[in-house]
Write a protein that holds these residues in place. Structure first.
Motif, PDB file in Angstrom:
ATOM      1  N   UNK A 125     -11.525   1.020 -15.824  1.00 38.97           N
ATOM      2  CA  UNK A 125     -12.705   0.190 -15.787  1.00 38.97           C
ATOM      3  C   UNK A 125     -14.089   0.685 -16.480  1.00 38.97           C
ATOM      4  N   UNK A 126     -15.724   0.229 -16.637  1.00 37.02           N
ATOM      5  CA  UNK A 126     -16.384   0.580 -17.759  1.00 37.02           C
ATOM      6  C   UNK A 126     -16.861   1.174 -17.303  1.00 37.02           C
ATOM      7  N   UNK A 127     -17.299   1.597 -15.598  1.00 34.09           N
ATOM      8  CA  UNK A 127     -17.885   2.550 -14.635  1.00 34.09           C
ATOM      9  C   UNK A 127     -16.724   3.666 -15.134  1.00 34.09           C
ATOM     10  N   UNK A 128     -15.409   4.150 -15.550  1.00 32.38           N
ATOM     11  CA  UNK A 128     -15.250   4.819 -16.154  1.00 32.38           C
ATOM     12  C   UNK A 128     -14.078   5.572 -14.942  1.00 32.38           C
ATOM     13  N   UNK A 129     -13.071   4.154 -14.424  1.00 35.42           N
ATOM     14  CA  UNK A 129     -12.950   4.703 -13.106  1.00 35.42           C
ATOM     15  C   UNK A 129     -11.606   4.446 -13.727  1.00 35.42           C
ATOM     16  N   UNK A 130     -10.263   5.656 -13.194  1.00 34.21           N
ATOM     17  CA  UNK A 130      -8.559   4.996 -13.541  1.00 34.21           C
ATOM     18  C   UNK A 130      -8.696   4.834 -12.072  1.00 34.21           C
ATOM     19  N   UNK A 131      -8.040   3.569 -12.039  1.00 34.39           N
ATOM     20  CA  UNK A 131      -8.013   2.797 -10.554  1.00 34.39           C
ATOM     21  C   UNK A 131      -6.063   2.007 -11.213  1.00 34.39           C
ATOM     22  N   UNK A 132      -5.858   2.777  -9.229  1.00 30.86           N
ATOM     23  CA  UNK A 132      -3.996   2.471  -9.564  1.00 30.86           C
ATOM     24  C   UNK A 132      -4.320   1.673  -8.258  1.00 30.86           C
ATOM     25  N   UNK A 133      -4.249   0.573  -8.596  1.00 31.49           N
ATOM     26  CA  UNK A 133      -3.063  -1.091  -8.164  1.00 31.49           C
ATOM     27  C   UNK A 133      -1.708  -0.719  -7.246  1.00 31.49           C
ATOM     28  N   UNK A 134      -2.086  -0.889  -5.573  1.00 27.86           N
ATOM     29  CA  UNK A 134      -0.849  -0.575  -4.646  1.00 27.86           C
ATOM     30  C   UNK A 134      -0.988  -1.335  -3.705  1.00 27.86           C
ATOM     31  N   UNK A 135       0.499  -2.474  -4.354  1.00 22.55           N
ATOM     32  CA  UNK A 135       0.545  -3.769  -4.134  1.00 22.55           C
ATOM     33  C   UNK A 135       1.118  -4.062  -2.970  1.00 22.55           C
ATOM     34  N   UNK A 136       1.150  -4.462  -1.745  1.00 22.33           N
ATOM     35  CA  UNK A 136       1.659  -4.338  -0.490  1.00 22.33           C
ATOM     36  C   UNK A 136       1.795  -5.222   0.246  1.00 22.33           C
ATOM     37  N   UNK A 137       2.697  -5.907   1.057  1.00 26.62           N
ATOM     38  CA  UNK A 137       3.053  -6.966   2.092  1.00 26.62           C
ATOM     39  C   UNK A 137       1.569  -6.187   3.290  1.00 26.62           C
ATOM     40  N   UNK A 138       1.558  -7.226   3.901  1.00 26.82           N
ATOM     41  CA  UNK A 138       0.950  -6.880   5.027  1.00 26.82           C
ATOM     42  C   UNK A 138       0.765  -8.102   6.088  1.00 26.82           C
ATOM     43  N   UNK A 139       1.697  -8.003   6.765  1.00 29.21           N
ATOM     44  CA  UNK A 139       2.003  -8.364   8.005  1.00 29.21           C
ATOM     45  C   UNK A 139       0.983  -8.841   8.836  1.00 29.21           C
ATOM     46  N   UNK A 140       1.326 -10.505   9.417  1.00 31.49           N
ATOM     47  CA  UNK A 140       0.536 -10.268  10.433  1.00 31.49           C
ATOM     48  C   UNK A 140       0.110  -9.985  11.662  1.00 31.49           C
ATOM     49  N   UNK A 141      -1.158 -10.343  12.180  1.00 28.33           N
ATOM     50  CA  UNK A 141      -1.110 -10.112  13.928  1.00 28.33           C
ATOM     51  C   UNK A 141      -2.045  -9.479  13.570  1.00 28.33           C
ATOM     52  N   UNK A 142      -3.023  -8.418  12.473  1.00 30.90           N
ATOM     53  CA  UNK A 142      -3.906  -7.777  12.065  1.00 30.90           C
ATOM     54  C   UNK A 142      -5.354  -7.849  12.515  1.00 30.90           C
ATOM     55  N   UNK A 143      -5.984  -7.026  12.578  1.00 25.77           N
ATOM     56  CA  UNK A 143      -8.046  -7.446  13.060  1.00 25.77           C
ATOM     57  C   UNK A 143      -8.860  -7.302  12.045  1.00 25.77           C
TER      58      UNK A 143
END
Length: 212
Positions: A125-143
């Motif tokens: 990013x231009x704010x100088x962060x090395x961002x690692x995107x973690x892809x995940x599945x999220x099952x239903x039922x969360x709050x």
């Protein structure tokens, strides 16, 4: 009813998940400067600070959605912007641990509902962060319990919409005397742009395009 092409269902995404990186990246491939070769703002030679975001694919039926947040207007950086849950790594924390921690802190989504699948290429990013995107599945039922000081809203966008190239618009604005270009994916009343849109574009290239 499931659409005839079968895309964007749980089965489809699980099959395509094999195209994700199995380990966290150690170099960047994408950045806020990608569309700006003549107006780059990321200074060379700087060591970016490590960060991680969770890319939460919610197991809705018949097709998955992507969970996103809208930051509060009081934030010192990126106020009011749409973002993935995420933030800086603490000490020797892993990207997965940081993404899960930040997701719970920002949205109330607990790790028990989250199944990490793999990684996208890192984003600088231009704010100088090395961002690692973690892809995940999220099952239903969360709050959902948005962090009052950081998050105004948590919402979902159909994965199909975000993975449709026609919705990957290129917008521009003047910044410090330069015209800067960036990806934008306006949806309903939400303006998804910048690094978040850039990472969604990377998700498309990895799972549905030619970026594997």
């Amino acid at each position: 009813m499931l659409r005839p092409d079968g895309q964007f269902s749980e089965a489809d995404v699980r099959e395509r998940a094999g195209r994700l990186r199995p380990t966290a990246p150690d170099v960047t491939r994408f950045s806020d400067d990608d569309l700006n070769p003549a107006a780059a703002m990321i200074a060379p030679g700087q060591t970016p600070r490590p960060a991680a975001v969770l890319v939460p694919l919610v197991l809705r039926r018949p097709e998955l959605t992507v969970l996103l947040t809208r930051r509060t207007a009081q934030m010192s950086k990126h106020a009011g912007q749409v973002a993935f849950p995420g933030g800086r790594l603490d000490g020797d924390e892993t990207a997965v641990a940081a993404a899960l921690r930040e997701a719970e802190e920002e949205t109330g989504l607990t790790a028990g509902f989250v199944e990490p699948l793999g990684f996208l290429d890192a984003y600088h990013t231009v704010t100088n962060y090395f961002v690692t995107p973690v892809v995940a599945l999220v099952r239903e039922g969360f709050t959902i319990t948005p962090h009052a000081g950081e998050v105004d809203e948590v919402f979902e966008v159909p994965l199909r919409f975000l993975m449709t190239p026609a919705n990957h618009q290129q917008h521009s604005r003047d910044w410090n005397g330069k015209t800067r270009y960036y990806y934008a994916m306006p949806y309903d009343r939400h303006y998804i742009w910048g690094a978040t849109a850039g990472m969604l574009r990377a998700l498309y290239l990895r799972l549905y395009g030619d970026g594997a």
